[in-house]
Scaffold this active site. Structure first.
Site, PDB file in Angstrom:
ATOM      1  N   GLY A  18       0.826  -1.215   0.000  1.00  0.00           N
ATOM      2  CA  GLY A  18       0.000   0.000   0.000  1.00  0.00           C
ATOM      3  C   GLY A  18       0.854   1.256   0.000  1.00  0.00           C
ATOM      4  O   GLY A  18       0.608   2.213  -0.740  1.00  0.00           O
ATOM      5  N   ASP A  19       1.873   1.251   0.826  1.00  0.00           N
ATOM      6  CA  ASP A  19       2.783   2.394   0.867  1.00  0.00           C
ATOM      7  C   ASP A  19       3.513   2.568  -0.457  1.00  0.00           C
ATOM      8  O   ASP A  19       3.653   3.684  -0.962  1.00  0.00           O
ATOM      9  CB  ASP A  19       3.824   2.193   1.973  1.00  0.00           C
ATOM     10  CG  ASP A  19       3.238   2.357   3.360  1.00  0.00           C
ATOM     11  OD1 ASP A  19       2.780   3.462   3.672  1.00  0.00           O
ATOM     12  OD2 ASP A  19       3.236   1.379   4.118  1.00  0.00           O
ATOM     13  N   SER A  20       3.995   1.465  -1.011  1.00  0.00           N
ATOM     14  CA  SER A  20       4.777   1.561  -2.246  1.00  0.00           C
ATOM     15  C   SER A  20       3.917   2.071  -3.398  1.00  0.00           C
ATOM     16  O   SER A  20       4.353   2.932  -4.172  1.00  0.00           O
ATOM     17  CB  SER A  20       5.354   0.201  -2.626  1.00  0.00           C
ATOM     18  OG  SER A  20       6.124  -0.321  -1.584  1.00  0.00           O
TER      19      SER A  20
END
Lengths: 412, 412
Positions: free
Chosen positions: B180-182
């Site tokens: 999700g962060d990436s």
């Protein structure tokens, strides 16, 4: 389907891209760019078009999937038979008129038809060429066949997504969406826009190519796995529903037989969670004093949290953890998403008029851009070749009888 | 650590970005941009710096994680205490000198310190501001706390990543990396570069902001889930190790107790697989005649393929499926990746000199760009504040004694 372009546009209006794509990766790349205002001209084989048009749910009486409504949105579809020299010649004339080409044929396939990157720069020295493939355009394994599932496995994601063998005998889980293709598509967009930046600075070189491999796109996301292996020989193993580097973060069972996610993986968050649980003393327990200690004792800690959550319904747990301002959530399915006030408020679940399907739900434009034109959904995925006449007239000045002749020959 | 910038540069050389980031999303966004040649100046709190410096494996005697070597690479690290007015004043002076800011504080946090987007455009009307958050900068739920795990669940990914309840009682699996962060970071990079394109066309407007939500970044990848739900009410459910829309594609067991992935999900590939299996008649079986039929009879089809694979070792299955040119793979762990000839040939597993750790393995630059400077790994993740003196002298013309005074006051 020849809806005129929304005059409001987006940050990428004025950018023209030819898509020689199919399946997911290249079309996803261009969807993101088209959402932001780029004029994407998608070349499809006459007749059935992109295979994704038959993937997933196809409503009774329809010939194309619902997915297509989103996957093809904002693009102009034209047809050209790339197996005919006249089709190749036509595509070359179009390449002379665009800023960039995005393709995801098997490496070497387009070149074998006389449409490799060198053929493209021969007709347009400034064209930027994005090539998405499984393993990349070079190297000893470049011409192996690949799909997203394979790219995800070779890139190292599949191994990490599952329960350890001692917990479950089932094979590692596939991340439930085409993540390898999508991430490769996003990297393709970044490369394309980076090349445009360079060109804008007067440094652009003829023959700029962006070579995106699914395998490498996934590998690039693997946090510290590669340097950790290099430095210590450690091979990261799957950890199921938890995080390997931070604790507590897990799915906890509730009294009503559901799962609730809690991510209290910082000292401050953990202290607040302990308060919500009525166990403030846990925050002072030396086993849980900092993140490395909590990771070491994650099993005991998760047992303590599960003991608390199993005594409460999901709604009760949610209310208490949310009140403590600790990151947490139910596990949303698509019905939850469609009803979520935050998504609705931000236009991330929007009703789009699809001439084929009526009103359809579409995800909004990501990223959301403010302070200027934001892009948007100008039209839903068009029929195969819906814009052939319009595009050939507009870009190449072709007359209707010329276009009709090519249609009769099966070139379009 | 003050390695000079590689003169060769990359497509983004000449682009200067200030990172007010921590954890994963914003720093990943800037890592990608820095890999392509951007000058990224990362502002960290004096002392311990970014919390990721303590995440994952920390070798004996070291104070920072191995992950940091990659996560912080190619960036210049400076310190500034954002809780002090002098720290804010200094950062404002730096904002006047950069093209863009990338931040991932909780919405409202920077504004409460006098460093909101309006404060930034007040000192630099042209600055592009990328804000990454869990739920976005607006809406009724924007100020809820979030981490990647939560964004993935709310965006709909977690629900789809696991076995159906009738197959396994375990909770849905976490995709084994910070996906999700990436993905949010990649969308942030796309928004930033799109705003630069717009500016290059003379259309840039003051106050351009890119508002990236983790939840929305994930939702945007959900294929046809949302329109299918809207059109038919269908709620997509998890399918374990298979694809829901295509068959056959699964992990098959081998005689030596391993799993082998085969993705023969097109008519031509399926026919070739049947040939490799010595069962050419299956390709003509009406149950398996086309993709919709194969999806309908996927369980029987997978049983037939498993029957074949369980009679052979993994190496034997691999040799036969590869010879048939059907997409397939073992499930790579990081040791497989580090030894893979294709990754090595393409510079995707490279040895980087890290002054702290010695020689470390890094993933290469994605996307690979040819026909001009490609970017690269200029240096490994630096120590906290390694470039403070250099950056403040270069960008703000500050004298050494001025800088020392701020250090003594704890501002730097």
């Amino acid at each position: 389907m020849n809806t005129p372009l929304d005059d409001q546009g987006g940050p990428l209006s004025g950018l023209r891209i030819l898509e020689l794509g199919h399946f997911i990766a290249a079309p996803f790349c261009t969807r993101v760019l088209a959402d932001l205002g780029a004029d994407v001209i998608k070349v499809e084989p006459p007749g059935r078009g992109d295979p994704v048009r038959s993937w997933g749910i196809i409503p009774e009486g329809e010939t194309a999937s619902v997915w297509w409504s989103v996957h093809g949105r904002n693009k102009r579809s034209i047809t050209a038979d790339l197996k005919k020299p006249e089709g190749i010649a036509l595509v070359k004339r179009l390449i002379a008129e665009v800023d960039a080409v995005v393709e995801n044929f098997k490496p070497g396939q387009l070149a074998s038809w006389g449409l490799g990157p060198r053929d493209m720069t021969a007709v347009n020295p400034d064209v930027i060429v994005v090539q998405v493939s499984g393993y990349g355009q070079t190297g000893p394994g470049h011409n192996r066949a690949a799909f997203g599932v394979i790219g995800e496995a070779v890139g190292g994601l599949r191994h990490l997504t599952g329960y350890p063998p001692e917990v479950s005998e089932l094979p590692p889980v596939r991340t439930g969406i085409s993540i390898g293709d999508s991430v490769a598509g996003l990297y393709g967009a970044i490369g394309l826009l980076a090349a445009l930046f360079e060109k804008g600075k007067g440094r652009g070189t003829p023959g700029r190519r962006i070579d995106v491999a699914l395998t490498e796109s996934i590998l690039s996301l693997l946090e510290g796995c590669l340097p950790e292996y290099g430095a210590t020989g450690a091979v990261r193993q799957p950890t199921g529903s938890t995080l390997p580097t931070n604790a507590p973060s897990n799915a906890y069972p509730t009294a009503d037989g559901r799962w609730f996610l809690i991510a209290a993986n910082s000292n401050a968050l953990f202290r607040r969670l302990c308060g919500a649980m009525g166990r403030p003393e846990l925050a002072d327990d030396p086993r849980y004093a900092d993140n490395p200690s909590r990771v070491k004792h994650a099993a005991e800690l998760d047992a303590a949290i599960s003991h608390w959550t199993t005594g409460l319904t999901l709604d009760e747990v949610a209310a208490q953890v949310e009140a403590a301002d600790v990151p947490c959530s139910r596990i949303y399915d698509i019905a939850d998403i469609a009803a979520d006030p935050q998504f609705l408020d931000r236009g991330m679940v929007r009703r789009v008029a699809d001439p084929r399907l009526g009103e359809v739900l579409h995800p909004g434009v990501v990223p959301a851009m403010t302070g200027g034109p934001a892009g948007g959904v100008r039209w839903a995925g068009p029929d195969v070749g819906a814009h052939t006449d319009e595009v050939l007239a507009e870009l190449l000045g072709m007359a209707p009888d010329e276009i009709d002749a090519l249609k009769k020959e099966g070139v379009l």
